[in-house]
Design a protein around this motif. Structure first.
Motif, PDB file in Angstrom:
ATOM      1  N   GLU A 268       0.839  -1.192   0.000  1.00 28.34           N
ATOM      2  CA  GLU A 268       0.000   0.000   0.000  1.00 28.34           C
ATOM      3  C   GLU A 268       0.879   1.249   0.000  1.00 28.34           C
ATOM      4  OE1 GLU A 268      -3.157   0.239  -0.299  1.00 28.34           O
ATOM      5  OE2 GLU A 268      -3.576  -1.923  -0.259  1.00 28.34           O
ATOM      6  N   PRO A 269       0.586   2.224  -0.884  1.00 30.80           N
ATOM      7  CA  PRO A 269       1.428   3.429  -0.919  1.00 30.80           C
ATOM      8  C   PRO A 269       1.290   4.302   0.321  1.00 30.80           C
ATOM      9  CG  PRO A 269      -0.457   3.675  -2.382  1.00 30.80           C
ATOM     10  CD  PRO A 269      -0.487   2.254  -1.902  1.00 30.80           C
ATOM     11  N   ASP A 270       0.119   4.270   0.966  1.00 25.96           N
ATOM     12  CA  ASP A 270      -0.118   5.095   2.148  1.00 25.96           C
ATOM     13  C   ASP A 270      -0.708   4.209   3.233  1.00 25.96           C
ATOM     14  OD1 ASP A 270      -0.455   7.068   3.950  1.00 25.96           O
ATOM     15  OD2 ASP A 270      -1.898   8.243   2.791  1.00 25.96           O
ATOM     16  N   ILE A 271       0.127   3.787   4.159  1.00 22.92           N
ATOM     17  CA  ILE A 271      -0.317   2.851   5.193  1.00 22.92           C
ATOM     18  C   ILE A 271      -1.265   3.515   6.172  1.00 22.92           C
ATOM     19  CG2 ILE A 271       1.673   3.311   6.670  1.00 22.92           C
ATOM     20  CD1 ILE A 271       1.605   0.383   7.483  1.00 22.92           C
ATOM     21  N   VAL A 272      -1.141   4.831   6.377  1.00 21.28           N
ATOM     22  CA  VAL A 272      -2.019   5.511   7.330  1.00 21.28           C
ATOM     23  C   VAL A 272      -3.464   5.489   6.841  1.00 21.28           C
ATOM     24  CG1 VAL A 272      -2.452   7.675   8.539  1.00 21.28           C
ATOM     25  CG2 VAL A 272      -0.115   6.965   8.087  1.00 21.28           C
ATOM     26  N   GLU A 273      -3.657   5.735   5.531  1.00 18.70           N
ATOM     27  CA  GLU A 273      -5.007   5.679   4.984  1.00 18.70           C
ATOM     28  C   GLU A 273      -5.585   4.279   5.060  1.00 18.70           C
ATOM     29  OE1 GLU A 273      -6.859   8.122   4.034  1.00 18.70           O
ATOM     30  OE2 GLU A 273      -5.331   9.644   4.395  1.00 18.70           O
ATOM     31  N   THR A 274      -4.733   3.278   5.047  1.00 21.60           N
ATOM     32  CA  THR A 274      -5.205   1.900   5.204  1.00 21.60           C
ATOM     33  C   THR A 274      -5.631   1.621   6.642  1.00 21.60           C
ATOM     34  OG1 THR A 274      -3.652   1.271   3.461  1.00 21.60           O
ATOM     35  CG2 THR A 274      -4.591  -0.512   4.784  1.00 21.60           C
ATOM     36  N   LEU A 275      -4.908   2.195   7.599  1.00 27.01           N
ATOM     37  CA  LEU A 275      -5.205   1.910   9.008  1.00 27.01           C
ATOM     38  C   LEU A 275      -6.431   2.668   9.515  1.00 27.01           C
ATOM     39  CD1 LEU A 275      -1.617   1.981  10.566  1.00 27.01           C
ATOM     40  CD2 LEU A 275      -2.911   0.008   9.788  1.00 27.01           C
ATOM     41  N   LEU A 276      -6.711   3.855   8.991  1.00 28.23           N
ATOM     42  CA  LEU A 276      -7.785   4.683   9.534  1.00 28.23           C
ATOM     43  C   LEU A 276      -9.141   3.988   9.544  1.00 28.23           C
ATOM     44  CD1 LEU A 276      -6.937   8.270   8.229  1.00 28.23           C
ATOM     45  CD2 LEU A 276      -7.103   7.528  10.601  1.00 28.23           C
ATOM     46  N   PRO A 277      -9.602   3.376   8.439  1.00 28.63           N
ATOM     47  CA  PRO A 277     -10.927   2.737   8.507  1.00 28.63           C
ATOM     48  C   PRO A 277     -10.961   1.469   9.352  1.00 28.63           C
ATOM     49  CG  PRO A 277      -9.925   2.381   6.362  1.00 28.63           C
ATOM     50  CD  PRO A 277      -9.035   3.330   7.081  1.00 28.63           C
ATOM     51  N   LEU A 278      -9.784   0.889   9.681  1.00 27.20           N
ATOM     52  CA  LEU A 278      -9.744  -0.347  10.458  1.00 27.20           C
ATOM     53  C   LEU A 278      -9.764  -0.088  11.955  1.00 27.20           C
ATOM     54  CD1 LEU A 278      -7.046  -2.292   8.384  1.00 27.20           C
ATOM     55  CD2 LEU A 278      -9.542  -2.432   8.186  1.00 27.20           C
ATOM     56  N   LEU A 279      -9.536   1.160  12.383  1.00 25.39           N
ATOM     57  CA  LEU A 279      -9.528   1.461  13.808  1.00 25.39           C
ATOM     58  C   LEU A 279     -10.942   1.443  14.371  1.00 25.39           C
ATOM     59  CD1 LEU A 279      -6.938   4.395  13.883  1.00 25.39           C
ATOM     60  CD2 LEU A 279      -6.582   2.071  14.690  1.00 25.39           C
ATOM     61  N   SER A 280     -11.076   1.006  15.603  1.00 18.06           N
ATOM     62  CA  SER A 280     -12.391   0.942  16.238  1.00 18.06           C
ATOM     63  C   SER A 280     -12.934   2.337  16.540  1.00 18.06           C
ATOM     64  CB  SER A 280     -12.302   0.127  17.534  1.00 18.06           C
ATOM     65  OG  SER A 280     -11.334   0.704  18.414  1.00 18.06           O
TER      66      SER A 280
END
Length: 1264
Positions: free
Chosen positions: A828-840
């Protein structure tokens, strides 16, 4: 006196009564005295002895008065007096600090003051004026070098005499009394010397004396003020009387208050003992309360400092001294100077200031001569304002160049004020002079705004727009207030600075109110710090990494058979020949270089270094023996790789003893980026909300009783802006300010300061209301507060910190850690954008996640998680990708949207620009227009074979008839890309059928017809923009005429003049009209105005002028501007008709009767379709609007016109113009009969010419 000097002075001659008898050696004696002065010592002993002997009063002046006819003697005496009267500052260089030299300095000054008194006579200036007049009568061909020298010496002598300072101990005279300087000025006036000065300032042949003339004039007006000269000879105005009465009333109130306080202090009963009192709550030096032994009435003035020695203030911390006060001269002198100012402004000012400015720019003057220029600018412009303002009298100094020159001088003076500390006082005075000149320029611009002449008001508007646009003029007062230093800059400087700031803000506020938006220049300075080259990261030396490295090196060496290339063998040098280290001591460094090559996995280089080092240092077999085997070399390299070799640390730079050493450790690279932004006046005022700027205002407020009412108003207005407009009243909550407010409120003359009293009460009320909520407000009084502290004080402490640092629970931290570990190795080019929707917790922002990852140590810094830039960032094409692109192009090259299909099907996503460039480079297409998207409304029904709708059939029938009304909606949707649509129409014409081409040839081209702007013009006319429309029409017409006559074209800036045109340029509808006409908006930040592009031809400009003709009524339906409404349109229509005659003759020969037959069939189909729609409309209950024409009659008229266009062309063209106008009026009437929006009559009466559209793909707007 020295005996030689005494003998020389005696040889000059003697004075008997009023007659002077010169000796035979008089001329030689004068020359000897000049020689003596040339060799005097540092104490100026010769000058002091001649002054004590009064040689000027008793010898030299009588000689030039009575023996002026002797030219050689007169010239020698003038030379000697110029030397004797030069200022003491030039003799000693500066005011000496040594007491002995200071005494000599004062002695020379006293002698100069005696010389000045001797010159204050009409006889001396009478002979000087006569001599100067005689020399000026000579033409430049007749004038010798000696004559020019004598003219210059006379001017220098007058300048030196006027420069002599007044003696305050001797001249203790009141205003309106004649001083020595006044007597000297009166002698100049009575002798006519002032007329010669004005002649030198205005004569074109005498411009070489401009600097001398300006110096003399500035010294003449040294003690004067412009206001005092303007009011000379006039009765006091009502304003002056009111101001004087206010001052007298304030003094009377103070006197009454003093008497009242003295009365209250007297006790009712006399007592020789004052009494003793214990002051409860006030501790003495010990633990007990203070015992007060005086009268109780004086207790309010009690302080612990009573009786203490006054602490001496260091010299560097003392306030700067004020310049001497101005005095009012005698009335006759003021009247003469007033007349001099009037004549000088009318005849000399502009020319003299131009010459002096040119000399200053070319550096043809002496050092600091610009101060005379700054003084003259401020003095005479102020006099012009007070004496019936005339802008033409000061036009030379009323320009942007003058603002720039003064601003540059202010900056230079401030820099010298900081660097040249010994001469800080002189630099401060020069800076004050420049500030006064800048203030006078602003006052003159403000006066121009009140002028009755419209051109003058427009000129002031242009000057203000330039001043407010550029950042250096806009922020100069912010900088000066922030850098104010009371130890170097006097109180008068601060007064002028505050008044200038008040004037500038008032002008800026008024300028912003008259405009919807104001664009200003913004400069952003980016600083890059380079600490030299970054050290390369050390390779891993863990055992696992060394094993992996050795494995790679061994395989590479075995694969090459331990053979090295010839170039590597020849170029490898194991030592540094330029190093100061001896050759024998470089063995260890060579070993380290071999190890570095191995760690870098450069096997051939490591082996080459090893063999080269063996040849240099063969002794001891440190690098192996001479007959070593390859396997032994391999083993030796392995030992070197795993060895722990000593590495020398790089030498640290020597410490420098200079103060600025830290600045040289880091090199600062600055890049200034200039851009534009919308100006907000309130945001600009916020920049004044700074303790460093507020403090000078409060410092000036301390002297409120000595300030003028205008100065107090300027201070109160600025504080009101901060406290009320910005709601930053807490910034004034300071103990010293409240102490000052207490003095104002308790002042007996407080009635004279109503504005200050009202403001003080307002601030105190605000403070006490805040103190009721915040119990720490009293502690905050001890400190100056910035914006952050004010917010905390008023809204609560710690609010920002709680908001900026969100809390993370242990469960959330563990969740974030697990998610990061799971996705850190993903592609993934932007890991932060990947993590944001996965956070509770869905309330977390990107910033919160990045800060927490850094806090937990999962990443080094926030830069590692920087958001990737837009764009694919893929530049290189592989062979597989090129083959894929070629295959896809072959598959979709016949489709309507080639490029769109390619972008969808490509595996490696790229931008449009990249794909288009690649197709061009591969030769698959020859030009970009082959990739345009094809759009055709009629193509769908033809290609698919499906049944066409009624509208499509109607469009096909009417595609050959001339009208553009049907395209109006498309034009409104595509008004942002008018130039692209023109290219599309040109391309579409090539793809039309041969019959449609012939039909289009009989009509004017799109360029000649002009754009469809009827509705837009009418809407702007209804909005009251008829004036800007006429201005636009004139500008286009002038450009067309220039391009027609000159034969060459270039982009022409479209510059608005006047407030109405500037407001029109901000109107979105007016801008859309400009785009429709082909005008180009500013391309970048370097351009300000719209431009008429060079590619617009002269005929197209004339058609645009015709299309802009203002209408009396609203355009109906598809009505367009008739070109016959303007002279340009009439000539253009004739040219079009001549072209039509030639083209239609050829067309008739080719077509024969086919055109008539096709026209009849087409007309019959139109009639049938029209009748069918009318029947549908009547059956549905729709009521058609009343019209003078029935549908059948209207259709017949249309058919007749179509037959005339297809069959009877030649006869139609030979008809009279009146018949054409009547025919055109009938067409308009037929269009106006149908006002129903659902009706189709408009389409039949003015059929639309349909063409196939191509969409231009704008590659430049795509991001790479």
């Amino acid at each position: 006196m020295n005996c030689e000097l005494l003998a020389t002075c005696s040889a000059l001659g003697y004075l008997e009564g009023d007659a002077y008898h010169k000796e035979a050696d008089c001329l030689e004696s004068v020359k000897d005295l000049i020689r003596f002065l040339r060799h005097e010592d540092d104490t100026r002993d010769v000058r002091q002895q001649l002054g004590a002997g009064q040689i000027v009063q008793n010898d030299l002046l009588p000689i030039i008065i009575q023996h002026g006819q002797d030219k050689a003697l007169f010239d020698a005496c003038i030379r000697l007096m110029v030397n004797l009267t030069q200022p003491a500052m030039l003799c000693f260089g500066k005011v000496p600090d040594d007491p002995v030299f200071r005494h000599h300095f004062l002695q020379v000054t006293s002698h100069l003051q005696a010389y000045k008194e001797a010159f204050a006579g009409e006889a001396v200036f009478g002979i000087l004026s006569e001599t100067l007049y005689t020399l000026l009568q000579l033409d430049w061909e007749q004038r010798q070098e000696e004559d020019n020298l004598l003219i210059e010496r006379i001017l220098l002598l007058v300048r030196n005499v006027l420069h002599v300072p007044a003696d305050p101990c001797e001249e203790k005279k009141v205003d309106d009394d004649a001083s020595i300087h006044d007597r000297l000025l009166w002698a100049i006036h009575m002798s006519g010397f002032d007329d010669l000065v004005k002649f030198l300032a205005s004569a074109q042949s005498e411009q070489q004396w401009s600097m001398h003339v300006l110096e003399i004039i500035s010294l003449m007006f040294r003690d004067q003020t412009p206001e005092g000269l303007v009011s000379a000879g006039h009765a006091r105005s009502a304003e002056e009387k009111h101001r004087d009465s206010q001052e007298l009333e304030a003094l009377r109130q103070k006197e009454l208050a003093t008497k009242r306080s003295r009365t209250l202090q007297r006790g009712t009963r006399h007592s020789r003992f004052g009494g003793s009192y214990v002051v409860e709550g006030l501790k003495s030096i010990g633990d007990r309360d203070v015992i007060y032994h005086r009268n109780v009435h004086h207790f309010k003035n009690y302080t612990h400092d009573t009786g203490k020695a006054v602490r001496r203030v260091p010299k560097r911390n003392r306030q700067a001294r004020e310049c001497k006060d101005k005095r009012r001269s005698a009335l006759n002198v003021r009247l003469f100077l007033r007349e001099f100012c009037v004549d000088f402004l009318e005849n000399c000012y502009n020319r003299l200031m131009y010459l002096v400015k040119e000399s200053l720019i070319r550096e043809q003057t002496q050092q600091h001569d610009e101060t005379y220029y700054l003084w003259a600018l401020s003095f005479f412009m102020a006099f012009n304002r007070g004496n019936g303002f005339r802008a033409d009298l000061v036009s030379e100094t009323m320009s942007i160049r003058a603002f720039h020159y003064i601003e540059r001088n202010i900056t230079n003076y401030y820099e010298m004020l900081l660097t040249d500390r010994k001469e800080a006082t002189s630099w401060s005075r020069r800076m004050h002079l420049a500030l006064k000149a800048y203030q006078e320029l602003l006052l003159t611009v403000n006066e121009m705004d009140r002028s009755q002449d419209e051109s003058i008001r427009q000129s002031s508007s242009v000057i203000k727009s330039n001043i407010f646009y550029l950042m250096e003029y806009r922020e100069i007062f912010l900088t000066l207030l922030r850098k104010y230093d009371e130890t170097r800059q006097p109180h008068s400087y601060l007064k002028d600075l505050v008044e200038s700031t008040h004037l500038f803000l008032r002008m800026l506020e008024r300028f912003c109110k008259g405009r919807r938006s104001l664009m200003v220049q913004k400069r952003k300075v980016r600083r890059k710090r380079s600490r030299g080259k970054k050290k390369p990261s050390a390779p891993e030396t863990s055992p696992e990494a060394l094993v992996e490295t050795w494995k790679i090196v061994e395989e590479e060496l075995r694969a090459s058979g331990f053979q090295l290339s010839a170039s590597l063998t020849e170029n490898t040098v194991p030592f540094d020949a330029t190093s100061e280290t001896p050759l024998e001591e470089q063995k260890s460094e060579a070993m380290v270089r071999v190890q570095d090559a191995l760690l870098g996995r450069l096997a051939p280089e490591a082996l080459g270094l090893l063999r080269a080092a063996r040849e240099v240092w063969p002794e001891g077999d440190v690098f192996g023996s001479a007959d070593v085997e390859p396997e032994e070399e391999l083993e030796l390299l392995k030992q070197i790789l795993h060895a722990n070799l000593p590495r020398s640390s790089p030498p640290e730079p020597a410490e420098e003893e200079e103060e600025d050493a830290a600045e040289f450790e880091e090199e600062e690279l600055e890049s200034i980026q200039v851009s534009e932004k919308e100006f907000n006046f309130l945001d600009f005022i916020k920049r004044f909300s700074n303790p460093g700027i507020v403090r000078p205002y409060l410092l000036l407020l301390k002297s409120y009783s000595k300030n003028t009412p205008h100065t107090n108003h300027c201070i109160a207005r600025m504080l009101h802006r901060l406290a009320v407009d910005l709601k930053m009243d807490a910034q004034i909550f300071q103990l010293s300010v409240f102490n000052l407010f207490n003095k104002i409120l308790s002042d007996p003359a407080a009635a004279a300061y109503k504005e200050l009293v009202t403001f003080a009460k307002f601030v105190l009320n605000r403070f006490f209301s805040l103190a009721a909520r915040n119990n720490k407000a009293y502690v905050e009084l001890l400190f100056w507060k910035n914006v952050g502290a004010v917010r905390e004080m008023t809204e609560g402490y710690g609010i920002d910190r709680e908001e900026t640092k969100p809390t993370w629970t242990e469960v959330e931290e563990e969740e974030l850690r697990n998610l990061y570990e799971a996705h850190r190795h993903s592609e993934e080019p932007d890991i932060v954008e990947t993590l944001l929707p996965l956070l509770s917790n869905s309330n977390r922002t990107r910033r919160h996640v990045v800060m927490q990852l850094v806090h937990m140590g999962l990443v080094e810094n926030a830069k590692a998680l920087k958001k990737p830039k837009k764009g694919t960032q893929i530049v290189l094409w592989t062979e597989e990708q090129e083959e894929e692109l070629q295959m896809l192009y072959e598959e979709y090259k016949d489709s309507d949207d080639v490029l769109g299909n390619l972008l969808k099907k490509l595996t490696a996503k790229r931008s449009r620009a990249r794909v288009v460039d690649k197709l061009l480079s591969m030769g698959l297409v020859s030009e970009r227009r082959q990739l345009y998207k094809k759009r055709s409304r009629s193509a769908h029904g033809k290609s698919t074979g499906k049944a066409m709708s009624e509208e499509e059939f109607f469009e096909e029938l009417t595609q050959g008839l001339p009208d553009d009304s049907g395209d109006r909606d498309e034009d409104e949707e595509e008004d942002e890309s008018e130039e692209e649509s023109e290219k599309e129409r040109d391309e579409a014409q090539e793809s039309e059928t041969r019959h449609v081409k012939r039909r289009s040839r009989s009509l004017p081209s799109t360029e000649e017809r002009g754009p469809d702007v009827g509705n837009t013009v009418y809407a702007l006319q209804q909005d009251g923009l008829s004036g800007p429309l006429m201005w636009l029409q004139r500008s286009l017409y002038k450009t067309a005429i220039y391009r027609d006559t000159d034969g060459c074209s270039q982009d022409v800036p479209f510059v608005p003049h006047g407030k109405e045109n500037e407001d029109a340029m901000e109107n979105q509808t007016f801008r859309r009209l400009l785009r429709k006409l082909g005008l180009r908006p500013p391309a970048n930040e370097q351009e300000i105005f719209w431009r008429i592009p060079a590619e617009i031809s002269e005929s197209r400009l004339k058609s645009a002028v015709a299309a802009l003709s203002l209408r009396e009524e609203e355009p109906k339906g598809g009505e367009e501007h008739d070109s016959s409404r303007s002279p340009i349109g009439e000539s253009q229509a004739k040219e079009v008709e001549e072209k039509e005659v030639e083209e239609k003759e050829v067309e008739e020969k080719e077509d024969g009767k086919e055109g008539e037959v096709s026209g009849e069939h087409r007309a019959q189909a139109l009639r049938a379709l029209r009748l069918k729609r009318q029947r549908k409309r009547h059956t549905s209950g729709h009521t058609a609007p009343v019209s003078d024409f029935t549908p059948s009659e209207e259709t017949d008229n249309i058919l007749e016109r179509s037959r005339e266009k297809t069959s009877n062309k030649r006869s139609r063209l030979l008809d009279d113009d009146n018949e054409e106008n009547a025919n055109g009026a009938a067409t308009v009437t037929a269009m106006e009969t149908n006002d129903d929006p659902d009706s189709d009559r408009e389409d039949i009466s003015a059929p639309v010419k349909r063409r196939r559209k191509l969409v231009l793909i704008d590659d430049e707007d795509e991001e790479d």
